[in-house]
Design an enzyme around this catalytic site. Structure first.
Site, mmCIF file in Angstrom:
data_model
loop_
_atom_site.group_PDB
_atom_site.id
_atom_site.type_symbol
_atom_site.label_atom_id
_atom_site.label_comp_id
_atom_site.label_asym_id
_atom_site.label_seq_id
_atom_site.Cartn_x
_atom_site.Cartn_y
_atom_site.Cartn_z
ATOM 1 N N ASN A 215 0.854 -1.196 0.000
ATOM 2 C CA ASN A 215 0.000 0.000 0.000
ATOM 3 C C ASN A 215 0.889 1.246 0.000
ATOM 4 O O ASN A 215 2.112 1.157 0.032
ATOM 5 C CB ASN A 215 -0.954 -0.018 1.200
ATOM 6 C CG ASN A 215 -0.207 -0.098 2.507
ATOM 7 O OD1 ASN A 215 0.535 0.807 2.860
ATOM 8 N ND2 ASN A 215 -0.377 -1.205 3.238
ATOM 9 N N ASP A 284 -3.990 -6.386 5.186
ATOM 10 C CA ASP A 284 -4.955 -7.250 5.857
ATOM 11 C C ASP A 284 -4.825 -8.701 5.397
ATOM 12 O O ASP A 284 -5.105 -9.619 6.149
ATOM 13 C CB ASP A 284 -6.382 -6.745 5.580
ATOM 14 C CG ASP A 284 -6.637 -5.433 6.322
ATOM 15 O OD1 ASP A 284 -6.096 -5.287 7.432
ATOM 16 O OD2 ASP A 284 -7.352 -4.571 5.792
ATOM 17 N N LYS A 294 8.981 -17.085 -10.595
ATOM 18 C CA LYS A 294 8.120 -16.045 -11.150
ATOM 19 C C LYS A 294 6.926 -16.672 -11.901
ATOM 20 O O LYS A 294 7.128 -17.581 -12.713
ATOM 21 C CB LYS A 294 8.956 -15.182 -12.111
ATOM 22 C CG LYS A 294 8.209 -13.982 -12.610
ATOM 23 C CD LYS A 294 9.054 -13.182 -13.570
ATOM 24 C CE LYS A 294 8.170 -12.172 -14.266
ATOM 25 N NZ LYS A 294 8.706 -11.734 -15.533
ATOM 26 N N ASP A 313 -3.701 -10.046 13.295
ATOM 27 C CA ASP A 313 -3.877 -8.658 13.730
ATOM 28 C C ASP A 313 -2.823 -8.402 14.809
ATOM 29 O O ASP A 313 -2.935 -8.891 15.941
ATOM 30 C CB ASP A 313 -5.284 -8.433 14.263
ATOM 31 C CG ASP A 313 -5.568 -6.947 14.426
ATOM 32 O OD1 ASP A 313 -4.695 -6.240 14.985
ATOM 33 O OD2 ASP A 313 -6.626 -6.483 13.985
ATOM 34 N N ILE A 314 -1.790 -7.652 14.444
ATOM 35 C CA ILE A 314 -0.615 -7.495 15.314
ATOM 36 C C ILE A 314 -0.993 -6.822 16.624
ATOM 37 O O ILE A 314 -0.708 -7.336 17.710
ATOM 38 C CB ILE A 314 0.497 -6.711 14.574
ATOM 39 C CG1 ILE A 314 0.905 -7.485 13.319
ATOM 40 C CG2 ILE A 314 1.691 -6.474 15.491
ATOM 41 C CD1 ILE A 314 1.780 -6.716 12.347
ATOM 42 N N PHE A 330 -4.135 2.847 15.482
ATOM 43 C CA PHE A 330 -4.592 3.895 14.555
ATOM 44 C C PHE A 330 -5.819 3.386 13.819
ATOM 45 O O PHE A 330 -5.974 2.183 13.615
ATOM 46 C CB PHE A 330 -3.494 4.250 13.538
ATOM 47 C CG PHE A 330 -2.522 5.257 14.065
ATOM 48 C CD1 PHE A 330 -1.579 4.900 15.006
ATOM 49 C CD2 PHE A 330 -2.571 6.585 13.638
ATOM 50 C CE1 PHE A 330 -0.697 5.841 15.517
ATOM 51 C CE2 PHE A 330 -1.695 7.528 14.133
ATOM 52 C CZ PHE A 330 -0.755 7.155 15.083
ATOM 53 N N LYS A 344 -13.103 -0.296 17.201
ATOM 54 C CA LYS A 344 -11.746 -0.880 17.130
ATOM 55 C C LYS A 344 -11.059 -0.863 18.496
ATOM 56 O O LYS A 344 -10.383 -1.816 18.873
ATOM 57 C CB LYS A 344 -10.898 -0.077 16.135
ATOM 58 C CG LYS A 344 -10.502 -0.892 14.933
ATOM 59 C CD LYS A 344 -9.913 -0.041 13.843
ATOM 60 C CE LYS A 344 -10.741 -0.219 12.582
ATOM 61 N NZ LYS A 344 -10.242 0.554 11.466
HETATM 62 O O1 C5P Z 1 -8.331 -3.101 11.597
HETATM 63 P P1 C5P Z 1 -7.566 -1.959 11.050
HETATM 64 O O2 C5P Z 1 -6.547 -2.358 10.033
HETATM 65 O O3 C5P Z 1 -8.403 -0.821 10.572
HETATM 66 O O4 C5P Z 1 -6.808 -1.398 12.325
HETATM 67 C C1 C5P Z 1 -5.828 -0.434 12.248
HETATM 68 C C2 C5P Z 1 -4.894 -0.575 13.425
HETATM 69 O O5 C5P Z 1 -4.545 -1.926 13.647
HETATM 70 C C3 C5P Z 1 -3.579 0.127 13.187
HETATM 71 O O6 C5P Z 1 -3.091 0.533 14.446
HETATM 72 C C4 C5P Z 1 -2.718 -0.950 12.574
HETATM 73 O O7 C5P Z 1 -1.341 -0.692 12.737
HETATM 74 C C5 C5P Z 1 -3.159 -2.152 13.357
HETATM 75 N N1 C5P Z 1 -3.117 -3.415 12.617
HETATM 76 C C6 C5P Z 1 -2.253 -4.401 13.030
HETATM 77 N N2 C5P Z 1 -2.218 -5.600 12.369
HETATM 78 C C7 C5P Z 1 -3.012 -5.814 11.317
HETATM 79 C C8 C5P Z 1 -3.890 -4.821 10.876
HETATM 80 C C9 C5P Z 1 -3.912 -3.622 11.546
HETATM 81 O O8 C5P Z 1 -1.505 -4.208 13.999
HETATM 82 N N3 C5P Z 1 -2.965 -6.975 10.685
#
Ligand code: C5P
Length: 405
Positions: A215, A284, A294, A313-314, A330, A344
């Site tokens: 992105n 995501d 390739k 989701d970290i 964020f 969130k």
């Molecule tokens: O769910 P969303 O992507 O909108 O959430 C945004 C927040 O979650 C940001 O703080 C982003 O750094 C964190 N995030 C994360 N791991 C992911 C997706 C989002 O830590 N896979």
């Protein structure tokens, strides 16, 4: 009642180089002394073509230093002693030549030798023709010096002695005095000794050895937060996706590419994290399969299908860890900012969420500016549209207050 002057007792070594702006150094010396500073002057050989050592001696009240190998000067305050004496070395004006020589670490004349031999902070106030200032060599030299921790003060824009108009004028004397006062002003250190881990930038999800999904995140917000946290006294670690930006050398940088790598590095960092700020734009989804070779274009089909699987989701995993740090996420939203941000905050078990409206073109993703609305479970804080560096400072002030509650 007598109030203390902003530079009371501060020892400033003023380096004067050979540019037309050198005539302003006498006034600068006076005004620094007015604010309480003790000023000792070092001149390069070419500086003496523009202003005499006698003038600088008269205004500073001390002998001017201009020779690395002068036995008489060495018998007074030797050059190593002088290097240690300074609380601040201010080079004003700093010419393109002096800047290049500083970058190279030259020690064949007094001023650059003092800079090499000094543990003191160094501020450089460039002054030169705009073309020379904008030349790639000068820009690169200044960047390198800045990364090494030197402060770059200015230059100002405007009419130049040679008739050109552009960047390269020495900052005005009152501005240089103000920057010196700011430098010595007691710093707010609300995060002194606090361990802050920040994820920043995009992630890259490989498809095959040459292609990936990513992105447009520039990493600017996360990197600004890292620099601001450092300035507030924190020990900072940045877990960075592919970002073409530099960080101060005393920030620990862990470079990763994929969300899985960022996840792993984040969980590993938890033992050393008091505050975790998830600023990264994590992809995501990643491809279910990363092809070793390739992928070839298929001649018998106009479409191809890639199966994507969800990335971890970290921040949610960090926030549910048993040794969980204070967690800040964020939320980039295009509508219903408050509803989605609060959802969130709850769903990911965060302490704070910083929401920005990315439908507004001037702010957020890959832009220089941002505006945030920050939510805790009980409160709401608004940070108005501003440079990301300023927004970072304001956000960290909120984070440090909430962290200490
Ligand atoms: O769910 P969303 O992507 O909108 O959430 C945004 C927040 O979650 C940001 O703080 C982003 O750094 C964190 N995030 C994360 N791991 C992911 C997706 C989002 O830590 N896979």
């Amino acid at each position: 009642m007598s109030s203390t002057l902003p530079l009371q007792g501060k020892k400033i070594l003023l380096g004067v180089c050979g540019g037309i702006a050198a005539y302003k150094s006498a006034e600068l010396t006076r005004r620094l002394i007015d604010q309480g500073a003790q000023v000792r002057v070092v001149m390069t050989a070419s500086a003496k073509q523009f202003i005499t050592p006698l003038t600088m001696q008269a205004v500073s009240g001390y002998i001017v230093y201009d020779d690395l190998l002068d036995p008489q000067a060495e018998a007074g305050m030797g050059h190593i002693e002088l290097a240690k004496w300074a609380d601040l070395i201010l080079i004003a004006p700093a010419t393109a030549n002096a800047i290049a020589r500083l970058r190279a670490g030259m020690a064949d004349e007094l001023l650059t030798t003092l800079c090499l031999a000094s543990p003191s902070p160094i501020a450089i106030a460039p002054a030169m023709n705009q073309q020379m200032y904008l030349a790639l060599a000068t820009q690169e030299n200044l960047n390198v010096l800045n990364q090494r921790g030197m402060m770059i003060w200015g230059p100002a824009q405007g009419q130049q002695a040679c008739g050109d108009v552009g960047p390269g004028r020495l900052l005005e004397v009152p501005d240089l005095v103000q920057l010196s006062c700011d430098f010595f002003a007691p710093k707010e250190m609300p995060l002194l000794g606090v361990n802050v881990v920040i994820t920043a930038g995009p992630t890259q999800e490989a498809i095959d050895p040459v292609r990936y999904i990513s992105n447009h995140s520039s990493g600017k917000m996360g990197f600004s937060l890292a620099e601001a946290a450092l300035a507030m006294g924190a020990n900072v670690t940045v877990i960075a996706g592919p970002v073409h930006l530099n960080l101060s050398t005393n920030i620990k940088r862990i470079n990763i590419k994929s969300a899985i790598d960022m996840h792993q590095a984040s969980l590993t960092s938890l033992s050393e994290a008091d505050i975790f700020i998830a600023c990264a734009a994590v992809a995501d989804y990643r491809t279910e399969q990363v092809y070793v070779e390739k992928i070839k274009k298929q001649s018998d089909s106009d479409s191809m299908t890639l199966t994507l699987v969800k990335n971890p989701d970290i921040i949610a995993d960090v926030a549910s860890a048993h040794n969980r740090p204070f967690c800040v996420g964020f939320a980039a939203e295009t509508n219903d900012l408050e509803t989605y941000a609060l959802d969130k905050l709850k769903r990911k078990n965060l302490d704070l969420i910083a929401a920005n409206d990315v439908s507004v073109s001037e702010q957020g993703f890959n832009s220089e500016k941002n505006a945030l609305t920050v939510f805790s479970k009980e409160s709401r804080f608004d940070i108005a549209l501003n440079d990301k560096k300023e927004v970072a400072i304001q956000l960290l002030k909120i984070i440090s207050t909430e962290f200490k509650k």
